[in-house]
Motif scaffolding. Sequence first.
Motif, mmCIF file in Angstrom:
data_model
loop_
_atom_site.group_PDB
_atom_site.id
_atom_site.type_symbol
_atom_site.label_atom_id
_atom_site.label_comp_id
_atom_site.label_asym_id
_atom_site.label_seq_id
_atom_site.Cartn_x
_atom_site.Cartn_y
_atom_site.Cartn_z
ATOM 1 N N UNK A 1 -2.966 8.196 20.175
ATOM 2 C CA UNK A 1 -3.586 8.798 18.999
ATOM 3 C C UNK A 1 -3.371 8.001 17.726
ATOM 4 N N UNK A 2 -2.322 7.207 17.658
ATOM 5 C CA UNK A 2 -2.028 6.479 16.426
ATOM 6 C C UNK A 2 -3.063 5.384 16.195
ATOM 7 N N UNK A 3 -3.209 5.043 14.941
ATOM 8 C CA UNK A 3 -4.215 4.051 14.574
ATOM 9 C C UNK A 3 -3.776 2.660 15.009
ATOM 10 N N UNK A 4 -4.664 1.912 15.628
ATOM 11 C CA UNK A 4 -4.318 0.537 15.979
ATOM 12 C C UNK A 4 -4.373 -0.352 14.735
ATOM 13 N N UNK A 5 -3.638 -1.460 14.797
ATOM 14 C CA UNK A 5 -3.683 -2.418 13.685
ATOM 15 C C UNK A 5 -3.098 -1.816 12.432
ATOM 16 N N UNK A 6 -3.740 -2.075 11.312
ATOM 17 C CA UNK A 6 -3.308 -1.482 10.064
ATOM 18 C C UNK A 6 -2.456 -2.412 9.239
ATOM 19 N N UNK A 7 -1.889 -1.821 8.229
ATOM 20 C CA UNK A 7 -1.104 -2.566 7.255
ATOM 21 C C UNK A 7 0.324 -2.051 7.272
ATOM 22 N N UNK A 8 1.281 -2.884 7.226
ATOM 23 C CA UNK A 8 1.225 -4.335 7.311
ATOM 24 C C UNK A 8 1.146 -4.808 8.767
ATOM 25 N N UNK A 9 0.626 -5.996 8.985
ATOM 26 C CA UNK A 9 0.601 -6.515 10.354
ATOM 27 C C UNK A 9 2.025 -6.771 10.857
ATOM 28 N N UNK B 1 13.758 -6.381 -1.254
ATOM 29 C CA UNK B 1 14.615 -5.569 -0.385
ATOM 30 C C UNK B 1 14.716 -4.128 -0.860
ATOM 31 N N UNK B 2 14.778 -3.924 -2.177
ATOM 32 C CA UNK B 2 14.934 -2.559 -2.677
ATOM 33 C C UNK B 2 13.639 -1.749 -2.639
ATOM 34 N N UNK B 3 12.518 -2.362 -2.326
ATOM 35 C CA UNK B 3 11.255 -1.641 -2.164
ATOM 36 C C UNK B 3 10.987 -1.277 -0.703
ATOM 37 N N UNK B 4 11.837 -1.745 0.213
ATOM 38 C CA UNK B 4 11.681 -1.493 1.651
ATOM 39 C C UNK B 4 12.741 -0.515 2.128
ATOM 40 N N UNK B 5 12.385 0.298 3.107
ATOM 41 C CA UNK B 5 13.341 1.245 3.670
ATOM 42 C C UNK B 5 13.197 1.335 5.177
ATOM 43 N N UNK B 6 14.322 1.526 5.853
ATOM 44 C CA UNK B 6 14.349 1.721 7.304
ATOM 45 C C UNK B 6 15.139 2.975 7.599
ATOM 46 N N UNK B 7 14.618 3.768 8.554
ATOM 47 C CA UNK B 7 15.319 4.980 8.962
ATOM 48 C C UNK B 7 15.040 5.227 10.438
ATOM 49 N N UNK B 8 16.071 5.614 11.182
ATOM 50 C CA UNK B 8 15.909 6.005 12.579
ATOM 51 C C UNK B 8 16.263 7.474 12.674
ATOM 52 N N UNK C 1 11.262 4.356 11.367
ATOM 53 C CA UNK C 1 10.275 4.378 10.291
ATOM 54 C C UNK C 1 10.582 3.251 9.322
ATOM 55 N N UNK C 2 9.578 2.452 9.040
ATOM 56 C CA UNK C 2 9.696 1.374 8.064
ATOM 57 C C UNK C 2 8.754 1.718 6.922
ATOM 58 N N UNK D 1 3.818 3.079 5.453
ATOM 59 C CA UNK D 1 4.810 3.628 6.371
ATOM 60 C C UNK D 1 4.357 3.289 7.772
ATOM 61 N N UNK D 2 5.213 2.643 8.535
ATOM 62 C CA UNK D 2 4.917 2.249 9.912
ATOM 63 C C UNK D 2 6.002 2.830 10.794
ATOM 64 N N UNK D 3 5.621 3.478 11.912
ATOM 65 C CA UNK D 3 6.589 4.113 12.804
ATOM 66 C C UNK D 3 6.546 3.461 14.177
ATOM 67 N N UNK D 4 7.728 3.344 14.778
ATOM 68 C CA UNK D 4 7.877 2.780 16.110
ATOM 69 C C UNK D 4 8.706 3.754 16.948
ATOM 70 N N UNK D 5 8.210 4.109 18.127
ATOM 71 C CA UNK D 5 8.948 4.965 19.046
ATOM 72 C C UNK D 5 9.947 4.104 19.805
ATOM 73 N N UNK D 6 11.211 4.449 19.741
ATOM 74 C CA UNK D 6 12.259 3.700 20.433
ATOM 75 C C UNK D 6 12.630 4.408 21.727
#
Length: 155
Positions: free
Chosen positions: A28-36, A58-65, A71-72, A96-101
Amino acid sequence: MTTLDFSPLFRSMIGFDRLASSLENAYRSEPGGYPPYNVELESENNYRISLAVAGFSEDELGLEVKENVLSVTGQRREETKDRQFLYRGIANRSFERKFQLADYVKVVDARLENGLLHIDLEREVPEAMKPRKIEIRRDQASPRGFIESEHAKAA
């Protein structure tokens, strides 16, 4: 949108309910997108996600699990200068880009280098989950039968 039927997979797979929901979410998630981004397999248990985040600090980017989802995020600051562009081809938007781990995959490092955010991941399978060899015995008596027969003699 077509719905996927995973029931044939579960004829011989037990306990993979989460796999079906993960596959549906990925579908269901969108393919491609921003950022590559790229996902690399570095070794059997090591992975790297590289996102093209040129222009972000660095201070404009965030990572959370959370619950096996990485989530980036990138939050752009408002530009203070009154700038006039003749052409604007460089994206200046938040994301916001999400990855299933998978289970037992954890983030071990993240660094910003030459406009790429590299996120290193490692799969650490607990000892109890690793394969182990089971000895097959040849004799007829089982350890349980031995204990039961010893108790019968004592009575």
